[in-house]
Design an enzyme around this catalytic site. Structure first.
Site, PDB file in Angstrom:
ATOM      1  N   SER A 120     -10.611   6.811  -2.201  1.00  0.00           N
ATOM      2  CA  SER A 120      -9.766   5.997  -1.327  1.00  0.00           C
ATOM      3  C   SER A 120      -8.858   6.857  -0.462  1.00  0.00           C
ATOM      4  CB  SER A 120      -8.851   5.113  -2.176  1.00  0.00           C
ATOM      5  OG  SER A 120      -9.576   4.214  -2.945  1.00  0.00           O
ATOM      6  N   HIS A 141     -16.605   5.375   1.988  1.00  0.00           N
ATOM      7  CA  HIS A 141     -15.547   4.560   1.395  1.00  0.00           C
ATOM      8  C   HIS A 141     -15.874   3.077   1.579  1.00  0.00           C
ATOM      9  CE1 HIS A 141     -11.059   3.262   1.410  1.00  0.00           C
ATOM     10  NE2 HIS A 141     -11.587   3.138   0.217  1.00  0.00           N
ATOM     11  N   GLU A 153     -16.149   3.041   5.493  1.00  0.00           N
ATOM     12  CA  GLU A 153     -15.454   4.076   6.260  1.00  0.00           C
ATOM     13  C   GLU A 153     -16.154   5.399   5.910  1.00  0.00           C
ATOM     14  OE1 GLU A 153     -10.662   4.723   6.795  1.00  0.00           O
ATOM     15  OE2 GLU A 153     -11.381   4.096   4.867  1.00  0.00           O
ATOM     16  N   ASN A 191      -6.599   2.902   4.158  1.00  0.00           N
ATOM     17  CA  ASN A 191      -5.501   3.002   3.180  1.00  0.00           C
ATOM     18  C   ASN A 191      -4.242   3.648   3.757  1.00  0.00           C
ATOM     19  OD1 ASN A 191      -6.570   1.635   0.995  1.00  0.00           O
ATOM     20  ND2 ASN A 191      -7.857   3.383   0.462  1.00  0.00           N
TER      21      ASN A 191
HETATM   22  N1  CAA Z   1     -20.145 -11.022  -5.549  1.00  0.00           N
HETATM   23  C1  CAA Z   1     -20.778 -11.991  -4.869  1.00  0.00           C
HETATM   24  N2  CAA Z   1     -20.142 -12.928  -4.137  1.00  0.00           N
HETATM   25  C2  CAA Z   1     -18.794 -12.885  -4.137  1.00  0.00           C
HETATM   26  C3  CAA Z   1     -18.061 -11.910  -4.842  1.00  0.00           C
HETATM   27  C4  CAA Z   1     -18.787 -10.941  -5.573  1.00  0.00           C
HETATM   28  N3  CAA Z   1     -18.192  -9.953  -6.254  1.00  0.00           N
HETATM   29  N4  CAA Z   1     -16.735 -12.129  -4.621  1.00  0.00           N
HETATM   30  C5  CAA Z   1     -16.651 -13.181  -3.807  1.00  0.00           C
HETATM   31  N5  CAA Z   1     -17.886 -13.641  -3.509  1.00  0.00           N
HETATM   32  C6  CAA Z   1     -18.240 -14.707  -2.575  1.00  0.00           C
HETATM   33  C7  CAA Z   1     -18.068 -16.104  -3.098  1.00  0.00           C
HETATM   34  O1  CAA Z   1     -19.229 -16.572  -3.733  1.00  0.00           O
HETATM   35  C8  CAA Z   1     -17.775 -16.872  -1.805  1.00  0.00           C
HETATM   36  O2  CAA Z   1     -18.971 -17.130  -1.076  1.00  0.00           O
HETATM   37  P1  CAA Z   1     -19.035 -18.310   0.069  1.00  0.00           P
HETATM   38  O3  CAA Z   1     -18.122 -17.905   1.181  1.00  0.00           O
HETATM   39  O4  CAA Z   1     -20.463 -18.365   0.495  1.00  0.00           O
HETATM   40  O5  CAA Z   1     -18.556 -19.560  -0.630  1.00  0.00           O
HETATM   41  C9  CAA Z   1     -16.956 -15.914  -1.002  1.00  0.00           C
HETATM   42  O6  CAA Z   1     -17.319 -14.604  -1.472  1.00  0.00           O
HETATM   43  C10 CAA Z   1     -15.479 -16.124  -1.198  1.00  0.00           C
HETATM   44  O7  CAA Z   1     -15.178 -16.029  -2.597  1.00  0.00           O
HETATM   45  P2  CAA Z   1     -14.256 -17.050  -3.429  1.00  0.00           P
HETATM   46  O8  CAA Z   1     -14.316 -18.404  -2.809  1.00  0.00           O
HETATM   47  O9  CAA Z   1     -14.536 -16.897  -4.878  1.00  0.00           O
HETATM   48  O10 CAA Z   1     -12.857 -16.453  -3.338  1.00  0.00           O
HETATM   49  P3  CAA Z   1     -12.035 -16.089  -2.100  1.00  0.00           P
HETATM   50  O11 CAA Z   1     -12.285 -17.018  -0.980  1.00  0.00           O
HETATM   51  O12 CAA Z   1     -10.671 -15.916  -2.632  1.00  0.00           O
HETATM   52  O13 CAA Z   1     -12.618 -14.666  -1.665  1.00  0.00           O
HETATM   53  C11 CAA Z   1     -12.327 -12.357  -1.645  1.00  0.00           C
HETATM   54  C12 CAA Z   1     -12.566 -13.570  -2.508  1.00  0.00           C
HETATM   55  C13 CAA Z   1     -13.587 -12.095  -0.792  1.00  0.00           C
HETATM   56  C14 CAA Z   1     -12.116 -11.178  -2.577  1.00  0.00           C
HETATM   57  C15 CAA Z   1     -11.096 -12.622  -0.708  1.00  0.00           C
HETATM   58  O14 CAA Z   1      -9.999 -13.061  -1.478  1.00  0.00           O
HETATM   59  C16 CAA Z   1     -10.677 -11.416   0.074  1.00  0.00           C
HETATM   60  O15 CAA Z   1     -11.266 -11.075   1.110  1.00  0.00           O
HETATM   61  N6  CAA Z   1      -9.616 -10.718  -0.402  1.00  0.00           N
HETATM   62  C17 CAA Z   1      -9.145  -9.480   0.207  1.00  0.00           C
HETATM   63  C18 CAA Z   1     -10.071  -8.353  -0.198  1.00  0.00           C
HETATM   64  C19 CAA Z   1      -9.653  -7.059   0.420  1.00  0.00           C
HETATM   65  O16 CAA Z   1      -8.724  -6.925   1.176  1.00  0.00           O
HETATM   66  N7  CAA Z   1     -10.419  -6.008   0.047  1.00  0.00           N
HETATM   67  C20 CAA Z   1     -10.125  -4.670   0.470  1.00  0.00           C
HETATM   68  C21 CAA Z   1      -9.184  -4.033  -0.514  1.00  0.00           C
HETATM   69  S1  CAA Z   1      -8.728  -2.397  -0.001  1.00  0.00           S
HETATM   70  C22 CAA Z   1     -10.040  -1.459  -0.427  1.00  0.00           C
HETATM   71  O17 CAA Z   1     -11.042  -1.906  -0.939  1.00  0.00           O
HETATM   72  C23 CAA Z   1      -9.913   0.013  -0.159  1.00  0.00           C
HETATM   73  C24 CAA Z   1      -9.286   0.841  -1.233  1.00  0.00           C
HETATM   74  O18 CAA Z   1      -9.616   2.039  -1.270  1.00  0.00           O
HETATM   75  C25 CAA Z   1      -8.282   0.326  -2.176  1.00  0.00           C
HETATM   76  P1  NAD Z   2     -12.324   1.572 -12.174  1.00  0.00           P
HETATM   77  O1  NAD Z   2     -11.169   2.006 -12.983  1.00  0.00           O
HETATM   78  O2  NAD Z   2     -12.670   0.112 -12.092  1.00  0.00           O
HETATM   79  O3  NAD Z   2     -13.661   2.328 -12.654  1.00  0.00           O
HETATM   80  C1  NAD Z   2     -13.761   3.711 -12.814  1.00  0.00           C
HETATM   81  C2  NAD Z   2     -14.905   3.964 -13.790  1.00  0.00           C
HETATM   82  O4  NAD Z   2     -15.185   5.371 -13.809  1.00  0.00           O
HETATM   83  C3  NAD Z   2     -14.561   3.579 -15.244  1.00  0.00           C
HETATM   84  O5  NAD Z   2     -15.550   2.685 -15.719  1.00  0.00           O
HETATM   85  C4  NAD Z   2     -14.576   4.901 -16.012  1.00  0.00           C
HETATM   86  O6  NAD Z   2     -15.093   4.762 -17.318  1.00  0.00           O
HETATM   87  C5  NAD Z   2     -15.503   5.731 -15.131  1.00  0.00           C
HETATM   88  N1  NAD Z   2     -15.299   7.183 -15.254  1.00  0.00           N
HETATM   89  C6  NAD Z   2     -14.117   7.854 -15.257  1.00  0.00           C
HETATM   90  N2  NAD Z   2     -14.356   9.183 -15.302  1.00  0.00           N
HETATM   91  C7  NAD Z   2     -15.711   9.338 -15.314  1.00  0.00           C
HETATM   92  C8  NAD Z   2     -16.569  10.473 -15.337  1.00  0.00           C
HETATM   93  N3  NAD Z   2     -16.085  11.720 -15.339  1.00  0.00           N
HETATM   94  N4  NAD Z   2     -17.900  10.269 -15.341  1.00  0.00           N
HETATM   95  C9  NAD Z   2     -18.407   9.011 -15.333  1.00  0.00           C
HETATM   96  N5  NAD Z   2     -17.642   7.898 -15.304  1.00  0.00           N
HETATM   97  C10 NAD Z   2     -16.309   8.068 -15.287  1.00  0.00           C
HETATM   98  O7  NAD Z   2     -12.076   2.155 -10.706  1.00  0.00           O
HETATM   99  P2  NAD Z   2     -12.557   1.570  -9.308  1.00  0.00           P
HETATM  100  O8  NAD Z   2     -11.562   0.573  -8.864  1.00  0.00           O
HETATM  101  O9  NAD Z   2     -13.993   1.210  -9.387  1.00  0.00           O
HETATM  102  O10 NAD Z   2     -12.355   2.860  -8.382  1.00  0.00           O
HETATM  103  C11 NAD Z   2     -13.259   3.922  -8.412  1.00  0.00           C
HETATM  104  C12 NAD Z   2     -13.091   4.793  -7.176  1.00  0.00           C
HETATM  105  O11 NAD Z   2     -13.280   3.983  -5.993  1.00  0.00           O
HETATM  106  C13 NAD Z   2     -11.714   5.461  -7.030  1.00  0.00           C
HETATM  107  O12 NAD Z   2     -11.876   6.705  -6.412  1.00  0.00           O
HETATM  108  C14 NAD Z   2     -10.994   4.476  -6.100  1.00  0.00           C
HETATM  109  O13 NAD Z   2      -9.925   5.078  -5.419  1.00  0.00           O
HETATM  110  C15 NAD Z   2     -12.116   4.059  -5.178  1.00  0.00           C
HETATM  111  N6  NAD Z   2     -11.925   2.756  -4.535  1.00  0.00           N
HETATM  112  C16 NAD Z   2     -11.344   1.727  -5.230  1.00  0.00           C
HETATM  113  C17 NAD Z   2     -11.198   0.495  -4.603  1.00  0.00           C
HETATM  114  C18 NAD Z   2     -10.568  -0.670  -5.331  1.00  0.00           C
HETATM  115  O14 NAD Z   2     -10.218  -1.672  -4.677  1.00  0.00           O
HETATM  116  N7  NAD Z   2     -10.408  -0.623  -6.645  1.00  0.00           N
HETATM  117  C19 NAD Z   2     -11.657   0.315  -3.291  1.00  0.00           C
HETATM  118  C20 NAD Z   2     -12.277   1.381  -2.632  1.00  0.00           C
HETATM  119  C21 NAD Z   2     -12.394   2.600  -3.257  1.00  0.00           C
END
Ligand code: CAA
Ligand code: NAD
Length: 284
Positions: A120, A141, A153, A191
């Site tokens: 991330s 990403h 990304e 991020n």
């Molecule tokens: N697998 C399959 N289908 C899924 C699913 C999954 N894991 N999760 C959701 N869905 C589907 C549902 O079946 C539903 O389908 P329809 O539109 O055809 O009905 C649709 O997606 C919407 O799901 P829900 O109705 O259950 O729930 P929701 O409307 O609350 O949507 C969500 C769920 C898509 C997660 C929505 O809440 C959302 O977009 N949230 C924000 C997610 C976000 O911002 N993600 C990025 C996080 S940052 C990141 O990832 C980077 C990082 O490094 C941290």
């Molecule tokens: P998570 O905690 O759900 O899963 C991580 C998994 O890695 C665990 O099941 C753990 O057992 C396994 N693990 C740890 N060390 C290991 C090793 N050495 N070998 C094999 N398996 C190992 O974490 P996550 O949310 O899936 O995030 C994973 C990566 O993806 C991180 O780098 C995170 O920053 C990135 N990421 C996370 C998100 C998010 O929304 N959570 C979104 C985009 C990217």
């Protein structure tokens, strides 16, 4: 540019399981590895639930869904990733742990294999430096949840080759994703912008400006975000959010990225979000 046929995914948590599912749904043979057998068990369940959900909503044919499940293998043995054309890691967000894994992957992976990270925030150049093939290392990403979110990304390290970039971009597009490209700076694009907002939501809660519910409702109804920032932090994982803030703080060298103490306290207490059943909110 060779077509990628076999994929290894390391880390079977929420991201790794979703990336493995995408690979299997788009015709690759996929090995999903986790060191924790419980994580592999959870991954098996979440992948079949997600595939069934996509089938029931008409987003995936039953034939493709069934075929995908037949092209997925679960393992704890790194050697089984030997034949993969690309290995994508999605383990913990720690530079040291990821570097150690890249060193091992460099040793077991075939010479032509691409090593990708779903990090991330961490520098791809530094992860690549743990290998003897920095030109074949790249950041891919995916966003959470990978089967649904439309973006990947892509981050090139200092030495990533054009061929590696093209292969990664083509694979993401084969998964139906739109690709954006970021230079290799802490937090990349998404991020760099998202996490300070989430961190600010924690400061808003920490300083008593409003309740968690009002902060989330404010951003959901006030700015049309699908989830409020605290709800989203729980969805991502508070440990991941804290790790990303620390990388931004150190990597960009500005105090405006200092992680909110309340976020650190939740993580210290093991309140990691939805995956633990408790974070800012209680899911019990
Ligand atoms: N697998 C399959 N289908 C899924 C699913 C999954 N894991 N999760 C959701 N869905 C589907 C549902 O079946 C539903 O389908 P329809 O539109 O055809 O009905 C649709 O997606 C919407 O799901 P829900 O109705 O259950 O729930 P929701 O409307 O609350 O949507 C969500 C769920 C898509 C997660 C929505 O809440 C959302 O977009 N949230 C924000 C997610 C976000 O911002 N993600 C990025 C996080 S940052 C990141 O990832 C980077 C990082 O490094 C941290
Ligand atoms: P998570 O905690 O759900 O899963 C991580 C998994 O890695 C665990 O099941 C753990 O057992 C396994 N693990 C740890 N060390 C290991 C090793 N050495 N070998 C094999 N398996 C190992 O974490 P996550 O949310 O899936 O995030 C994973 C990566 O993806 C991180 O780098 C995170 O920053 C990135 N990421 C996370 C998100 C998010 O929304 N959570 C979104 C985009 C990217």
């Amino acid at each position: 540019m060779a077509v990628l046929k076999a994929m290894g995914v390391v880390g079977g948590g929420q991201m790794g399981s979703g990336i493995a599912q995408l690979g299997a749904m788009h015709g690759l043979d996929v090995w999903l590895l986790d060191t924790d057998p419980n994580a592999l068990f959870r991954a098996t369940n979440s992948i079949s639930t997600s595939i069934n959900r996509l089938i029931s909503k008409g987003h995936l044919s039953k034939a493709v869904g069934t075929d995908a499940l037949r092209h997925l293998w679960y393992t704890s043995n790194l050697e089984e990733l030997r034949s993969a054309d690309i290995i994508i890691e999605a383990i913990v967000e720690s530079e040291d742990v990821k570097k150690k894994l890249f060193l091992e992957l460099d040793y077991i992976a075939k010479d032509s294999a691409i090593l990708a990270s779903n990090t991330s925030s961490i520098s791809i150049t530094r992860l690549a430096s743990a290998t003897s093939r920095p030109y074949q290392v790249i950041g891919m990403h995916f966003m959470n949840p990978p089967p649904i979110m439309k973006l990947v990304e892509i981050i090139r390290g200092a030495d990533t080759s054009d061929e590696t970039f093209s292969s990664a971009k083509t694979l993401a597009e084969r998964f139906g994703k739109t690709v954006i490209c970021s230079r290799d700076f802490s937090g990349f694009i998404v991020n760099r912008i998202l996490m300070p907002m989430i961190n600010e939501a924690f400061y808003t809660l920490y300083t008593g400006v409003a309740t968690k519910e009002d902060i989330d409702t404010g951003m959901k109804l006030g700015t049309n975000h699908p989830m409020g920032p605290l709800e989203l932090a729980d969805f991502i994982g508070l440990d991941i959010c804290l790790s990303i803030m620390k990388v931004l703080h150190v990597g960009l060298g500005d105090n405006k990225y200092a992680p909110c103490p309340l976020l650190g306290q939740y993580v210290d207490a093991g309140r990691l979000g939805r995956k633990r059943g408790i974070g800012v909110y209680d899911y019990g």
